[in-house]
Scaffold this active site. Structure first.
Site, short mmCIF file in Angstrom:
data_model
loop_
_atom_site.label_atom_id
_atom_site.label_comp_id
_atom_site.label_asym_id
_atom_site.label_seq_id
_atom_site.Cartn_x
_atom_site.Cartn_y
_atom_site.Cartn_z
N ARG A 159 -8.02 12.18 12.29
CA ARG A 159 -6.59 11.89 12.13
C ARG A 159 -5.85 13.19 11.83
O ARG A 159 -6.22 13.93 10.93
CB ARG A 159 -6.38 10.86 11.01
CG ARG A 159 -7.06 9.53 11.31
CD ARG A 159 -6.87 8.52 10.19
NE ARG A 159 -5.48 8.11 10.06
CZ ARG A 159 -5.05 7.25 9.13
NH1 ARG A 159 -5.92 6.73 8.26
NH2 ARG A 159 -3.78 6.92 9.06
N LYS B 136 -9.55 -2.65 2.73
CA LYS B 136 -8.71 -1.45 2.67
C LYS B 136 -7.37 -1.74 2.02
O LYS B 136 -6.83 -0.92 1.28
CB LYS B 136 -8.53 -0.87 4.08
CG LYS B 136 -7.70 0.40 4.14
CD LYS B 136 -7.68 0.95 5.56
CE LYS B 136 -6.68 2.08 5.71
NZ LYS B 136 -7.08 3.30 5.01
N LYS C 66 0.84 -1.21 0.00
CA LYS C 66 0.00 0.00 0.00
C LYS C 66 0.87 1.25 0.00
O LYS C 66 0.62 2.20 -0.76
CB LYS C 66 -0.92 0.01 1.22
CG LYS C 66 -1.77 1.27 1.34
CD LYS C 66 -2.55 1.34 2.64
CE LYS C 66 -1.65 1.62 3.83
NZ LYS C 66 -2.43 1.96 5.05
N SER C 67 1.89 1.27 0.84
CA SER C 67 2.74 2.45 0.96
C SER C 67 3.42 2.78 -0.36
O SER C 67 3.51 3.94 -0.76
CB SER C 67 3.80 2.23 2.05
OG SER C 67 3.19 2.05 3.31
N GLY D 100 -4.76 7.59 4.64
CA GLY D 100 -3.74 8.56 5.01
C GLY D 100 -2.65 8.67 3.96
O GLY D 100 -2.09 9.74 3.73
N SER E 194 5.20 10.12 10.04
CA SER E 194 6.21 10.37 9.02
C SER E 194 5.58 10.78 7.70
O SER E 194 6.27 11.26 6.79
CB SER E 194 7.07 9.11 8.81
OG SER E 194 6.29 8.04 8.30
N ASP F 182 3.73 -0.74 11.64
CA ASP F 182 2.51 -1.47 11.28
C ASP F 182 2.63 -2.95 11.61
O ASP F 182 1.73 -3.56 12.19
CB ASP F 182 2.19 -1.29 9.79
CG ASP F 182 1.53 0.05 9.50
OD1 ASP F 182 1.14 0.73 10.47
OD2 ASP F 182 1.42 0.42 8.33
N ARG G 273 -6.03 -3.83 9.80
CA ARG G 273 -4.94 -4.54 10.48
C ARG G 273 -5.42 -5.21 11.77
O ARG G 273 -4.90 -6.24 12.17
CB ARG G 273 -3.77 -3.61 10.73
CG ARG G 273 -3.19 -3.06 9.44
CD ARG G 273 -1.71 -2.86 9.44
NE ARG G 273 -1.28 -2.31 8.15
CZ ARG G 273 -1.06 -3.01 7.06
NH1 ARG G 273 -1.23 -4.33 7.08
NH2 ARG G 273 -0.69 -2.43 5.93
#
EC number: 2.5.1.19
Length: 434
Positions: A121, A420, A22-23, A93, A169, A320, A395
Site C-alpha cells: 500500500r 479489522k 474506525k476513521s 492505514g 486522502s 468505502d 469490507r
C-alpha cells in the site's frame, strides 16, 4: 478455510447500534496522545485496527487505561517519551500514515512495518512531503512502500509543503494532524495539494477533530491548507466517537433490499462522516429513507416487485460505503455504474478487481476500469462452489453478506476478517435478517 453459509434471506427488519467509527477512533487516539492533558474517549471502536494504534502508542510511552467501556489517554504534550522503537502496524492505514508523520517530528529512530499487504500500500507521497521539510525516512523494502525507518532529524519549514491528493486522502490527513507541532519562522505552515483531492469527507473529519483539540485550520478551497505552527494540542477532556457510517451501509442496504424498516443508531444528519450520504444513494435507487440527528432508517422500494433501480454515481464522497452499492446493484433493475473509485485499488486489497471477480461468480455482468465499476444483475443467479473470496478484507466480507438476499445460499470465506473493524458483524447481521 473457515467459511460461513448465509441465506437465502427474504426479510430485514430491526435496529442496530453501530460500533464506533474506525476513521474517527484512530484519529482521536493519536490526537489525544499528542495533546496536553487527559482525554476520556467514549464509544471507541474495539477492533484490530484500533488495537494496533493503542499498542503502538503504549510502545511509544503514551499512558492509557480502560475505565469500563471508556479509554482514558494521558497526553504526551507533543513529545513521545520513547525515542527508539519498532512498531507493527498490521494492515491499518489509519494508523501507519498519521503515525509516520507524527514520528518524523519526534527526533527519534523508529521502524514501522505491517502485514504483507501493508507493504503493497503506497506511502511514498507522504514520505515525499515529509522529506521536503527535512525528515529522514528510509524505505526498508520497495521504494514508496512500507516498511519504513524514520531517523532523527530537525525539520525546517520555510516554504509550502506539497502533497499529492489523488491516491489517498490519508497522506494529507497525516500532515494536518502532525505539522501544527512543527516550528516555522513565519508562525504558520502551508500545505498545497497537488492534483484532485479524493475522499474529501475524510479530510472534513480530520479538520473537525483538530478543532476539537484546539487546532483551527484555514482551508482555501481543497488546494491549500494553512496551519498554526508550534501549537500545543489541548485535550477536550471528553470526546465521543460516532458510530461507523461505513458499517451502517450494510444494514441500510439490507433494509432497502429486504423490505425493512432497518434503523441504525449512532450516525445521522449531525454526523461528521461523509459516508452517511450513502443513504442518499439508496434513495436514488428507490428506497425510502428517513433520518434524524443520530439515526437513519431505510425501507424498501414502493415497487410491486420490490426491486431497486440502477443508478450512475460519482462515489468520491463515499469511497468505502460505495462498495456496498456494488452488491446492492445485484438487486436493482438495470445497470449500476460507480465512478471515481480509483482509491479502491490501494485499500486492504485491490477492491475494484476483487469486487468484479466475486460479483461475476454470482452471475453478474461486470465491467471494470481504472476508476469505475459497472454492474448488471445476474440472469440467472449462480452460486460458486468455492464460495465468495474475501481477500483478508473486512469490507468484502460484509458487503457480500447482502448477496444472501438472492435466491441461492452464499458461502463467505474467511468471515473472521471482519475483526479489522466489526468483530461481531455476522451475529448483528443475523439479528436483523431472516
Amino acid at each position: 478455510m473457515e467459511h460461513l453459509t448465509l441465506g437465502p434471506l427474504t426479510r430485514a427488519t430491526g435496529t442496530v447500534r453501530l460500533p464506533g467509527s474506525k476513521s474517527i477512533s484512530n484519529r482521536v487516539l493519536l490526537l489525544a496522545a499528542l495533546a496536553n492533558g487527559e482525554t476520556r474517549v467514549r464509544d471507541l471502536l474495539d477492533s484490530d485496527d484500533t488495537r494496533v494504534m493503542l499498542q503502538a502508542l503504549r510502545t511509544l510511552g503514551v499512558a492509557w487505561r480502560q475505565d469500563g467501556p471508556d479509554y482514558i489517554v494521558t497526553g504526551a504534550g507533543g513529545n513521545f517519551p520513547v525515542k527508539s522503537a519498532e512498531l507493527f502496524m498490521g494492515n491499518a492505514g489509519t494508523a501507519i500514515r498519521p503515525l509516520t508523520a507524527a514520528l518524523a517530528l519526534q527526533g527519534g529512530s523508529y521502524k514501522l512495518s505491517g502485514v504483507p499487504r501493508m507493504h503493497e500500500r503506497p506511502i511514498g507521497d507522504l514520505v515525499d512531503g515529509l522529506r521536503q521539510v527535512g525528515a529522514v525516512i528510509d524505505y526498508l523494502g520497495n521504494e514508496g512502500f512500507p516498511p519504513l525507518h524514520i531517523q532523527p532529524a530537525s525539520l525546517r519549514i520555510d516554504a509550502p509543503i506539497r502533497v499529492r491528493g489523488d491516491v489517498s486522502s490519508q497522506f494529507l490527513t497525516a500532515l494536518l494532524m502532525s505539522l501544527p507541532l512543527a516550528q516555522s519562522a513565519s508562525g504558520r505552515i502551508e500545505i498545497e495539494v497537488v492534483g484532485e483531492l479524493i475522499s474529501k469527507p475524510y479530510i472534513e473529519i480530520t479538520l473537525n477533530l483538530l478543532a476539537r483539540f484546539g487546532i483551527e485550520v484555514e482551508r482555501q478551497g481543497w488546494e491549500r491548507f494553512i496551519l498554526p505552527a508550534g501549537t500545543a494540542y489541548r485535550s477536550p477532556g471528553e470526546i465521543f466517537v460516532e458510530g461507523d457510517a461505513s458499517s451502517a451501509s450494510y444494514f441500510l442496504a439490507a433494509g432497502a433490499i429486504g423490505g425493512g424498516p432497518v434503523r441504525v443508531e449512532g450516525v445521522g444528519m449531525a454526523s461528521i462522516q461523509g459516508d452517511v450520504r450513502f443513504a442518499d444513494a439508496l434513495n436514488r435507487m428507490g428506497a425510502n429513507v428517513m433520518a434524524g440527528d443520530n439515526w437513519i432508517e431505510v425501507r424498501g422500494t414502493e415497487r410491486d416487485d420490490g426491486r431497486l433501480h440502477g443508478i450512475e454515481l460519482d462515489c468520491n464522497h463515499i469511497p468505502d460505503a460505495a462498495m456496498t452499492l456494488a452488491v446492492a446493484a445485484l438487486f436493482a433493475e438495470g445497470t449500476t455504474t460507480l465512478t471515481n473509485i480509483a482509491s479502491w485499488r490501494v485499500k486492504e486489497t485491490d477492491r475494484i478487481a476483487a469486487m468484479a471477480t466475486e460479483l461475476r461468480k454470482l452471475g453478474a455482468v461486470v465491467e471494470e476500469g481504472a476508476d469505475y465499476l459497472r454492474v448488471t444483475p445476474p440472469q440467472p443467479w449462480q452460486t460458486p462452489a468455492d464460495g465468495i473470496g474475501t481477500y483478508d478484507d473486512h469490507r468484502m466480507a460484509m458487503c457480500f453478506s447482502l448477496a444472501a438476499f438472492g435466491p441461492l445460499p452464499v458461502r463467505i470465506n474467511d468471515p473472521g476478517c471482519v475483526a479489522k473493524t466489526f468483530p461481531d458483524y455476522f451475529s448483528v447481521f443475523a439479528g436483523v435478517t431472516r
